[in-house]
Design an enzyme around this catalytic site. Sequence first.
Site, PDB file in Angstrom:
ATOM      1  N   GLU A 187      59.943 120.177  52.260  1.00  0.00           N
ATOM      2  CA  GLU A 187      59.223 119.821  51.025  1.00  0.00           C
ATOM      3  C   GLU A 187      59.952 120.348  49.781  1.00  0.00           C
ATOM      4  OE1 GLU A 187      55.101 121.036  51.612  1.00  0.00           O
ATOM      5  OE2 GLU A 187      54.666 119.158  52.614  1.00  0.00           O
ATOM      6  N   GLU A 198      55.200 115.413  58.916  1.00  0.00           N
ATOM      7  CA  GLU A 198      53.987 116.233  58.829  1.00  0.00           C
ATOM      8  C   GLU A 198      52.852 115.330  58.407  1.00  0.00           C
ATOM      9  OE1 GLU A 198      53.633 119.876  56.585  1.00  0.00           O
ATOM     10  OE2 GLU A 198      55.677 120.464  57.130  1.00  0.00           O
TER      11      GLU A 198
HETATM   12  C1  BG6 Z   1      53.047 121.639  54.132  1.00  0.00           C
HETATM   13  C2  BG6 Z   1      53.913 122.709  54.709  1.00  0.00           C
HETATM   14  O1  BG6 Z   1      53.055 121.847  52.760  1.00  0.00           O
HETATM   15  O2  BG6 Z   1      51.688 121.613  54.422  1.00  0.00           O
HETATM   16  C3  BG6 Z   1      53.311 123.439  55.906  1.00  0.00           C
HETATM   17  O3  BG6 Z   1      55.174 122.222  55.033  1.00  0.00           O
HETATM   18  C4  BG6 Z   1      51.830 123.626  55.689  1.00  0.00           C
HETATM   19  O4  BG6 Z   1      54.013 124.634  56.075  1.00  0.00           O
HETATM   20  C5  BG6 Z   1      51.192 122.255  55.585  1.00  0.00           C
HETATM   21  O5  BG6 Z   1      51.219 124.395  56.679  1.00  0.00           O
HETATM   22  C6  BG6 Z   1      49.681 122.279  55.499  1.00  0.00           C
HETATM   23  O6  BG6 Z   1      49.261 123.141  54.484  1.00  0.00           O
HETATM   24  P1  BG6 Z   1      48.189 124.272  54.758  1.00  0.00           P
HETATM   25  O7  BG6 Z   1      48.083 125.037  53.503  1.00  0.00           O
HETATM   26  O8  BG6 Z   1      46.929 123.574  55.130  1.00  0.00           O
HETATM   27  O9  BG6 Z   1      48.727 125.073  55.892  1.00  0.00           O
END
Ligand code: BG6
Length: 491
Positions: free
Chosen positions: A202, A392
């Site tokens: 990201e 993701e």
């Molecule tokens: C992304 C990151 O921004 O979102 C992850 O790459 C992160 O590391 C994921 O865990 C979800 O965000 P959160 O705050 O719900 O864990």
Amino acid sequence: MMQVGFPKDFLWGGAISAHQAEGAWNVDGRGPIKRDYLILDKKTGKRLVTYVDENGNHCKAALENGPQLPKGCHYACFEDCYYPDHDGNHFFEHYKEDIALCRELGFKIFRLSIAWSRIFPKGIEEKPNEKGLSFYRDVFRELKDNGIEPLVTLWHDDTPLYLEEECGGWQNRKLISYFDHYALTCLKEFKGLVKYYLTFNEINNVLLFLDMFNGNATDEMYRKAYQELHYKFVASSHFVKAAHEYDQDVKVGCMICGVPFYPASADPKDIMLSLEYMQRGIYYSSDVLCKGEYPDFARKLYAKHQVRLDISEDDLKDLKEGVVDFYSFSYYMSSVVTVHQSDDLVSGNFAAGVRNEYLDYSEWGWAFDPLGLRYFLELINDRYRLPMMIVENGLGANDVLVDGRIHDDYRIRYLHDHLSEMKKAIADGIELIGYTMWGCIDLVSAGGEMKKRYGLVYVDKDDEGNGTYLRIRKDSFAYYQKVIRTNGEEL
Ligand code: BG6
């Protein structure tokens, strides 16, 4: 010919990151990173960093991703605090069991990150830490033996602390060569084991983050952000070039936090504003990584904050020669922006805006917008025409054990709706090659909470670090397993 359904070699899988999963933060020579000093403040639910000031006082402050520590202060861990990333979900000890679960799910690919500071504890060493290399070699072999391709992120928000504290972090051009040394070491050491790499997780968050200050981020903050990004772009291009020269089989992707920005109204000022958000937040980084050059609108962005980059002719040449092979991104939500006054503000995953009345929101206030994923795929495909991978995506929810089971029908619905949009996008001609759902095995959220769970597999650990770390299959496990078995025929 039109593709009906998912391509037969579609890369189904899941994703984790080193500091959120591994634990073993100070084992086998791993060096510290900033996140090792973050606690979860129970009262506010926010992350605080712990440090000692110049008089030796124990201090806590909300500095995550923000300004550096005050002068004379040093990061420190205190005995009466719990540091969630120190343990993660114990992937370091449980990786064989976890990979067996991934195999049971039918994964073709598994995204994980290498902790830079396991390989180079301070980041400046000449020789790598053999124990760190051997840990990852074992993990990659285990994956391969189970028929799963590793997808490796080189940097997931874990610059060695020494580089941050002693060298000024990514404001220092030297970081490029330290990163080069680390990344090339990985390339050579893991030759034949790793075919897919992502450089910086990201990467665009550096800019998205500043938007969360609702117009109060200073010019200095913007100047630093643009400079940090430039050094990271150059480091990324070096790796892509090296990978292509060294090993024809290796493919490298970017990793963009994918947030489509919508205008709140048909007011042309809102339309223009949403375009500016897309330019700064998404296209600026994507253009450099995918087209190898800064976009024309960069001039407009720099003028706004009097940005003067430290940039050389060699940098520009490297950026041109080191463009990525595929476009990979995370997708959780869309965001709505407006020039008009609104009190109904929402934020999540580095994007702030106003509430979208057409969408539902998660317990953590993240918009549920599967169609936004298709919209983003279309935008990106039009602009770059590269194969794409969603690396993701997932739902963070407070799963509750009932008689030893997790009935997460809400997660099944989330997956179903997002996968359905992906299927439609493929039918419309988008070249989507893979999908790794986030946090497939429960891990520590970026916000430090264990109770914000993303997994298909539940991990018995709470926010205070209590638990057996036992793995339990959730209902969504069987759902995703079926999806993979039928290659997305049955959603
Ligand atoms: C992304 C990151 O921004 O979102 C992850 O790459 C992160 O590391 C994921 O865990 C979800 O965000 P959160 O705050 O719900 O864990």
